[in-house]
Structures are given as C-alpha cells and as structure tokens.
Design a protein around this motif. Structure first.
Motif: not given
Length: 118
Positions: A31-56
């Motif tokens: 199943a896909h998560p819904t708005d009422s769910d909490v997703a347990l994730i690993n993630y990495e967020g980057k800006l267009r420049s390639g700089v990582t601004f957040d990582k689990s």
C-alpha cells in the motif's frame, strides 16, 4: 519552462499535475502511505547546486501530512521498500520564504527510501 530543467530528459522521469517530478529507482510493494500515516524513511535533500542541505542519519518518521506539499505528494506515490528521486519545484517546497539552509524560490531534489508505513 520548468525550473527543474536541471534534471535532464530521462524518459523514466514522470511529472504529476502539480509539477512534482519523480523517478522510481527501486519499486516497492504494498500500500501507499496516506495523509493519516507516518512514513519511516531514509532521505537526502539537495539544492540545485548539488549541496546536501539535509540527510537522515537513521530511519526517520515523517508524518505524511506535515511535510512540504511536494514531499507529501511524492511519499503517497511510493510503497514499502521503494526508492524514489523527487524534484520538487519551489512552489511545492518552501516557496518565496525558503527556510533554514534553503534559499527563497529554491527547487529541491530528494532521494527517498520508504522503509515502513505506520
């Protein structure tokens, strides 16, 4: 033109009606998560420049309804075990205000692995 032109023209990249772009790196199952769910994730967020601004540092619980609209929309496309790459336009992220390390009007890229849904 899209402010996410930096993603290239890979035919595997899909675009939703809102403008979120995503690529399935590893398909998941179940199943896909819904708005009422909490997703347990690993993630990495980057800006267009390639700089990582957040990582689990470890699997992180994210309430699906409480994250920026593009991230929430992307999570709801995933299923358990999936890895996706999202390109979130600024209007679906932090918009004109920005936030923390994220400048105003910045499109964001995320690699996300959905480990579990609670």
């Amino acid at each position: 033109s899209s402010d996410l032109g930096w993603i290239g023209t890979d035919s595997a990249i899909k675009t939703t009606a809102s403008g979120l772009q995503y690529k399935i790196l590893t398909p998941g199952t179940g199943a896909h998560p819904t708005d009422s769910d909490v997703a347990l994730i690993n993630y990495e967020g980057k800006l267009r420049s390639g700089v990582t601004f957040d990582k689990s540092q470890q699997p992180t619980p994210m309430p699906v309804a409480k994250v920026v609209p593009g991230f929430s929309e992307g999570l709801k496309l995933m299923s358990k075990g999936a890895k996706f790459r999202f390109w979130i336009p600024a209007k679906l992220a932090y918009g004109e205000k920005g936030g923390g390390p994220i400048p105003p009007n910045a499109p964001l890229a995320f690699d996300v692995e959905l480990i579990d849904v609670k």
